[in-house]
Design an enzyme around this catalytic site. Structure first.
Site, PDB file in Angstrom:
ATOM      1  N   SER A   1     125.758  -5.872 -57.941  1.00 33.10           N
ATOM      2  CA  SER A   1     126.735  -6.887 -57.566  1.00 33.10           C
ATOM      3  C   SER A   1     126.266  -7.648 -56.336  1.00 33.10           C
ATOM      4  CB  SER A   1     128.093  -6.254 -57.282  1.00 33.10           C
ATOM      5  OG  SER A   1     128.924  -7.222 -56.671  1.00 33.10           O
TER       6      SER A   1
ATOM      7  N   HIS B   1     125.613  -8.983 -61.486  1.00 27.96           N
ATOM      8  CA  HIS B   1     127.083  -9.081 -61.474  1.00 27.96           C
ATOM      9  C   HIS B   1     127.499 -10.047 -60.366  1.00 27.96           C
ATOM     10  CE1 HIS B   1     131.128  -7.337 -62.237  1.00 27.96           C
ATOM     11  NE2 HIS B   1     131.310  -7.474 -60.932  1.00 27.96           N
TER      12      HIS B   1
ATOM     13  N   ASP C   1     130.662 -11.840 -58.421  1.00 27.68           N
ATOM     14  CA  ASP C   1     132.096 -11.701 -58.142  1.00 27.68           C
ATOM     15  C   ASP C   1     132.666 -12.990 -57.573  1.00 27.68           C
ATOM     16  OD1 ASP C   1     132.709  -8.890 -58.722  1.00 27.68           O
ATOM     17  OD2 ASP C   1     131.212  -8.475 -57.174  1.00 27.68           O
TER      18      ASP C   1
ATOM     19  N   HIS D   1     132.361 -12.037 -62.965  1.00 32.81           N
ATOM     20  CA  HIS D   1     133.659 -11.357 -62.846  1.00 32.81           C
ATOM     21  C   HIS D   1     134.607 -12.270 -62.073  1.00 32.81           C
ATOM     22  CE1 HIS D   1     135.872  -7.638 -60.914  1.00 32.81           C
ATOM     23  NE2 HIS D   1     136.675  -8.356 -61.678  1.00 32.81           N
TER      24      HIS D   1
ATOM     25  N   GLY E   1     132.075  -2.140 -50.840  1.00 31.86           N
ATOM     26  CA  GLY E   1     131.974  -1.043 -49.885  1.00 31.86           C
ATOM     27  C   GLY E   1     133.181  -0.121 -49.794  1.00 31.86           C
TER      28      GLY E   1
ATOM     29  N   GLY F   1     133.031  -0.752 -58.724  1.00 29.49           N
ATOM     30  CA  GLY F   1     133.579  -0.394 -57.417  1.00 29.49           C
ATOM     31  C   GLY F   1     133.222   1.013 -56.986  1.00 29.49           C
TER      32      GLY F   1
ATOM     33  N   GLY G   1     127.283  -2.596 -55.878  1.00 31.34           N
ATOM     34  CA  GLY G   1     127.031  -3.560 -54.815  1.00 31.34           C
ATOM     35  C   GLY G   1     126.335  -2.910 -53.646  1.00 31.34           C
TER      36      GLY G   1
HETATM   37  C1  DX5 Z   1     135.046  -5.760 -55.911  1.00 24.66           C
HETATM   38  C2  DX5 Z   1     133.969  -6.328 -56.778  1.00 24.66           C
HETATM   39  C3  DX5 Z   1     132.834  -5.418 -56.989  1.00 24.66           C
HETATM   40  C4  DX5 Z   1     132.101  -5.073 -55.713  1.00 24.66           C
HETATM   41  C5  DX5 Z   1     131.487  -3.713 -55.851  1.00 24.66           C
HETATM   42  O1  DX5 Z   1     136.139  -6.623 -55.908  1.00 24.66           O
HETATM   43  O2  DX5 Z   1     134.480  -6.642 -58.056  1.00 24.66           O
HETATM   44  O3  DX5 Z   1     131.922  -5.930 -57.945  1.00 24.66           O
HETATM   45  O4  DX5 Z   1     131.096  -5.995 -55.403  1.00 24.66           O
HETATM   46  O5  DX5 Z   1     130.917  -3.380 -54.632  1.00 24.66           O
HETATM   47  P1  DX5 Z   1     130.622  -1.854 -54.238  1.00 24.66           P
HETATM   48  O6  DX5 Z   1     129.648  -1.333 -55.240  1.00 24.66           O
HETATM   49  O7  DX5 Z   1     130.079  -1.966 -52.856  1.00 24.66           O
HETATM   50  O8  DX5 Z   1     131.945  -1.134 -54.306  1.00 24.66           O
HETATM   51 ZN    ZN Z   2     133.021  -7.158 -59.733  1.00 24.00          ZN
END
Ligand code: DX5
Ligand code: ZN
Length: 217
Positions: free
Chosen positions: A10, A35, A37, A68, A147, A178, A199
């Site tokens: 992400s 990905h 966001d 997304h 995070g 997530g 992410g």
């Molecule tokens: C959250 C996003 C995720 C996020 C995940 O709203 O949809 O895609 O970037 O990040 P990590 O892996 O750090 O939880």
């Molecule tokens: Zn996402």
């Protein structure tokens, strides 16, 4: 089974002052998708990036673009995201009163259609639409920020969703988004996950390419 797991880093956790290099780093990795966001500050309490940024990055990426949308009225932007190179377009069920129509409109463009569910949203709501969806994104944190820590209840949601998909003879992919790390990835894959979004675990790592490989295993 696990070798087929799709890894989707992400970009939200990337260095935004150096996005081209971040995308080129992912090109060299064993990741499958990128990905992206998109947040509007209304559906979620944060604003990220949007259509022009995705358009610019598409030229430098060799990965499939998994977009997304964390925005209200996502149906108004289907063609715009298609134009800039989205391959999969995911809308939130909580933002889509006419989900069936929205899914059809996404597929009409040639993109694959995804539906995302917030942590409190029951997978049983997908019973009458699952066969029409290419991907279900189960949020394993509350959307809006990277995070955050993984919500453990996600495992049972994956199992329930997998059962629903099998019972309807559908080919829908299960994506987890997530707090994904190498700690929870094995149980997620055992529960039925097909796609892991990560992410922080990728972009904040000393060795992102290694962490992508760890998720793949
Ligand atoms: C959250 C996003 C995720 C996020 C995940 O709203 O949809 O895609 O970037 O990040 P990590 O892996 O750090 O939880
Ligand atoms: Zn996402």
């Amino acid at each position: 089974m696990s070798s087929k797991t799709i890894i989707a880093p992400s970009l939200l956790a990337a260095d935004f002052s150096d996005l081209r290099n971040e995308v080129e780093m992912i090109n060299k990795s064993n990741a499958d998708w990128l990905h992206l966001d998109v947040m509007d500050g209304v559906f979620v309490p944060n604003i990220s990036f949007g259509i022009p940024v995705i358009s610019s990055l598409k030229k430098h990426s060799s990965k499939l673009f998994d977009v997304h949308l964390m925005i209200v009225q996502p149906e108004n932007y289907i063609n715009a995201f298609h134009k800039v190179g989205a391959d999969i377009l995911t809308v939130h069920i909580e933002a889509s009163p006419h989900l069936h129509r929205t899914i059809a409109a996404i597929k009409e463009t040639g993109m694959q259609a995804g539906v995302a569910l917030n942590p409190h949203t029951s997978v049983s709501l997908l019973k009458d639409i699952i066969a029409d969806i290419d991907l279900v994104c189960l949020m394993s944190v509350n959307p809006g920020f990277g995070g955050q820590s993984f919500i453990e209840n996600t495992y049972s949601k994956v199992e329930e969703l997998k059962e629903l998909i099998l019972s309807k003879n559908a080919n829908t992919l299960i994506e987890i988004d997530g707090g994904v790390t190498n700690k929870n990835a094995p149980q997620l894959i055992r529960s039925g996950a097909d796609v892991l979004v990560a992410g922080s675990y990728v972009f904040k790592a000393d060795n992102p390419l290694l962490n992508i490989d760890l998720l793949k295993k």
